[in-house]
Design a protein around this motif. Sequence first.
Motif, PDB file in Angstrom:
ATOM      1  N   VAL A 106       6.967   1.444   3.675  1.00 45.40           N
ATOM      2  CA  VAL A 106       7.078   2.719   2.963  1.00 45.40           C
ATOM      3  C   VAL A 106       8.516   2.932   2.513  1.00 45.40           C
ATOM      4  N   ASP A 107       8.692   3.206   1.219  1.00 43.67           N
ATOM      5  CA  ASP A 107      10.027   3.497   0.703  1.00 43.67           C
ATOM      6  C   ASP A 107      10.556   4.768   1.360  1.00 43.67           C
ATOM      7  N   LYS A 108      11.688   4.667   2.018  1.00 40.91           N
ATOM      8  CA  LYS A 108      12.203   5.805   2.776  1.00 40.91           C
ATOM      9  C   LYS A 108      12.576   6.988   1.898  1.00 40.91           C
ATOM     10  N   ASP A 109      13.003   6.718   0.688  1.00 37.19           N
ATOM     11  CA  ASP A 109      13.452   7.803  -0.175  1.00 37.19           C
ATOM     12  C   ASP A 109      12.290   8.573  -0.781  1.00 37.19           C
ATOM     13  N   SER A 110      11.295   7.861  -1.297  1.00 36.22           N
ATOM     14  CA  SER A 110      10.221   8.503  -2.066  1.00 36.22           C
ATOM     15  C   SER A 110       8.905   8.639  -1.312  1.00 36.22           C
ATOM     16  N   GLY A 111       8.679   7.798  -0.305  1.00 38.72           N
ATOM     17  CA  GLY A 111       7.379   7.768   0.353  1.00 38.72           C
ATOM     18  C   GLY A 111       6.385   6.850  -0.343  1.00 38.72           C
ATOM     19  N   ILE A 112       6.794   6.205  -1.444  1.00 38.73           N
ATOM     20  CA  ILE A 112       5.922   5.250  -2.135  1.00 38.73           C
ATOM     21  C   ILE A 112       5.542   4.130  -1.169  1.00 38.73           C
ATOM     22  N   LEU A 113       4.259   3.766  -1.186  1.00 38.22           N
ATOM     23  CA  LEU A 113       3.785   2.659  -0.356  1.00 38.22           C
ATOM     24  C   LEU A 113       4.077   1.362  -1.116  1.00 38.22           C
ATOM     25  N   VAL A 114       5.182   0.736  -0.776  1.00 39.01           N
ATOM     26  CA  VAL A 114       5.633  -0.431  -1.523  1.00 39.01           C
ATOM     27  C   VAL A 114       4.727  -1.636  -1.264  1.00 39.01           C
ATOM     28  N   GLN A 115       4.262  -1.764  -0.020  1.00 43.95           N
ATOM     29  CA  GLN A 115       3.425  -2.902   0.348  1.00 43.95           C
ATOM     30  C   GLN A 115       2.559  -2.534   1.543  1.00 43.95           C
ATOM     31  N   PHE A 116       1.350  -3.106   1.607  1.00 40.66           N
ATOM     32  CA  PHE A 116       0.566  -3.000   2.838  1.00 40.66           C
ATOM     33  C   PHE A 116      -0.232  -4.276   3.047  1.00 40.66           C
ATOM     34  N   GLU A 117      -0.611  -4.504   4.296  1.00 35.71           N
ATOM     35  CA  GLU A 117      -1.472  -5.625   4.657  1.00 35.71           C
ATOM     36  C   GLU A 117      -2.415  -5.187   5.762  1.00 35.71           C
ATOM     37  N   LEU A 118      -3.678  -5.611   5.663  1.00 32.88           N
ATOM     38  CA  LEU A 118      -4.656  -5.407   6.722  1.00 32.88           C
ATOM     39  C   LEU A 118      -4.974  -6.770   7.324  1.00 32.88           C
ATOM     40  N   TYR A 119      -5.127  -6.816   8.661  1.00 34.17           N
ATOM     41  CA  TYR A 119      -5.320  -8.081   9.351  1.00 34.17           C
ATOM     42  C   TYR A 119      -6.609  -8.059  10.170  1.00 34.17           C
ATOM     43  N   ASN A 120      -7.272  -9.226  10.250  1.00 30.77           N
ATOM     44  CA  ASN A 120      -8.441  -9.335  11.115  1.00 30.77           C
ATOM     45  C   ASN A 120      -8.000  -9.649  12.543  1.00 30.77           C
ATOM     46  N   ALA A 121      -8.962  -9.878  13.425  1.00 32.85           N
ATOM     47  CA  ALA A 121      -8.648 -10.101  14.838  1.00 32.85           C
ATOM     48  C   ALA A 121      -7.806 -11.362  15.057  1.00 32.85           C
ATOM     49  N   LYS A 122      -7.858 -12.296  14.102  1.00 36.32           N
ATOM     50  CA  LYS A 122      -7.064 -13.523  14.215  1.00 36.32           C
ATOM     51  C   LYS A 122      -5.660 -13.366  13.657  1.00 36.32           C
ATOM     52  N   GLY A 123      -5.373 -12.167  13.133  1.00 36.02           N
ATOM     53  CA  GLY A 123      -4.064 -11.942  12.540  1.00 36.02           C
ATOM     54  C   GLY A 123      -3.963 -12.412  11.100  1.00 36.02           C
ATOM     55  N   GLU A 124      -5.107 -12.740  10.491  1.00 39.29           N
ATOM     56  CA  GLU A 124      -5.116 -13.198   9.103  1.00 39.29           C
ATOM     57  C   GLU A 124      -5.165 -12.002   8.157  1.00 39.29           C
ATOM     58  N   VAL A 125      -4.455 -12.093   7.055  1.00 36.86           N
ATOM     59  CA  VAL A 125      -4.456 -11.024   6.060  1.00 36.86           C
ATOM     60  C   VAL A 125      -5.783 -11.031   5.313  1.00 36.86           C
ATOM     61  N   VAL A 126      -6.498  -9.900   5.331  1.00 33.99           N
ATOM     62  CA  VAL A 126      -7.785  -9.806   4.643  1.00 33.99           C
ATOM     63  C   VAL A 126      -7.734  -8.885   3.420  1.00 33.99           C
ATOM     64  N   ASP A 127      -6.843  -7.920   3.430  1.00 32.78           N
ATOM     65  CA  ASP A 127      -6.605  -7.045   2.279  1.00 32.78           C
ATOM     66  C   ASP A 127      -5.104  -6.887   2.136  1.00 32.78           C
ATOM     67  N   TYR A 128      -4.663  -6.649   0.900  1.00 31.95           N
ATOM     68  CA  TYR A 128      -3.224  -6.411   0.758  1.00 31.95           C
ATOM     69  C   TYR A 128      -2.894  -5.717  -0.550  1.00 31.95           C
ATOM     70  N   LEU A 129      -1.728  -5.108  -0.569  1.00 36.17           N
ATOM     71  CA  LEU A 129      -1.040  -4.689  -1.784  1.00 36.17           C
ATOM     72  C   LEU A 129       0.312  -5.373  -1.715  1.00 36.17           C
TER      73      LEU A 129
END
Length: 300
Positions: free
Chosen positions: A245-268
Motif C-alpha cells: 500500500v502506498d503510504k502517501d495515497s493509500g493506493i494498492l500498488v500490488q497484491f498477491e493471494l497465496y494457496n496453502a502451498k504458498g503459490e501465487v494464485v491471484d495477483y495485481l
Amino acid sequence: MKKSVYFLGVLMIICYGCTNITVQDNTGENAIQSNTPDSHQVEHATKTKEQPAVYEPPTKQENYDHLTQTEVLTKLLNTVDNFDTAVGKFELLRNGYTTLVEYKIAPTSGYSKSTHVDKNSGKSRIQHIYYQDGSVWLVDEERKATRRMRYNADRHAGTLEPKQAFGKDSLGNNVTRYRERPPIGAAQTSLFPYEIASNFTRDLDKWEIEKQDEQLLDHNTIVLKGILNEAASRKQGASTFRFWVDKDSGILVQFELYNAKGEVVDYLHPIELNVNVPIDRKELESNVESLLQKYPVENE
C-alpha cells in the motif's frame, strides 16, 4: 453494480461502475456503497469553470511515517482524498484469466483501457471507459459500440473512519459503507480499493504489518500480510494474502493471494504508477473523440 462474487469482479464493474452498489464481500455478507455515481437518476453534470489544458497538481512527497493498522486501513478507505492525478498500468490475474489495465485520471475526467485475455483461446477483448463532468462512455471494441451514461459527480464531505465504514445490519450481518470514486472501471482495483480493504483488512486480528517501508516503482509502500477466513478461502482458492500500500495515497500498488502451498494464485502486479503528475486534458479528450468516431454511441 449488482452483487459481486469477488473483488476482482471489477472486470464487470467496467459496465456497472456508475450505479449505486450492493455487493457481497468474500464472507457473503452485504456491503453498502454510498456516495457513488448513479446512472439511473435525473441527468446531472457538474458545471466547472474554464480550466487550463494542462492540469498541474501539487507535488507530494513520499511518506516515511510509522503507520498503525487503523491508519493504513483509513488510507485504503479514503484514497479519493489523497491524490489528484494518476497515470499507470497493471496486470491482474484471476482464475488464469489475465487483464491488462491502463489508465489516466485527472480531477474531473479520466480514461481507462482493459484488455482481457481468454486463457483457452488467447483471444483478447478490449473495453474502454472515459468520464468527464457527469458523463461516462463505455466503449466495447468487440461490440463496436459505445454506451453513454450519466453519473453523480458530487463529493462526500470528510474522511470515512473504519468505525464509520464498518457496521452491522438488523440481522447482525456485516455491512460496509464506501466513499465515492470516479467511474474508472477495473483501474479502481488499485486506485480506489474500497471493497478489497473491507474484504481483507476489516478484521485487524486477521492481518499484520509485515514491513513499514518498501520501495516499489519509486513509491514507498507499507507491506501487509494476513489470512483469509474460511468462507473467503474457499471462494478465492487462497489462504493468505499480501498487500503493498502506498503510504502517501493509500493506493494498492500490488497484491498477491497465496494457496496453502504458498503459490501465487491471484495477483495485481504494477507495471507503471505515476501519481500527481501533469495531465493534458486536451490530449485525453482527443484520444476519446477518436474512439467515439470509431465506435459510435448507441441510441443517440
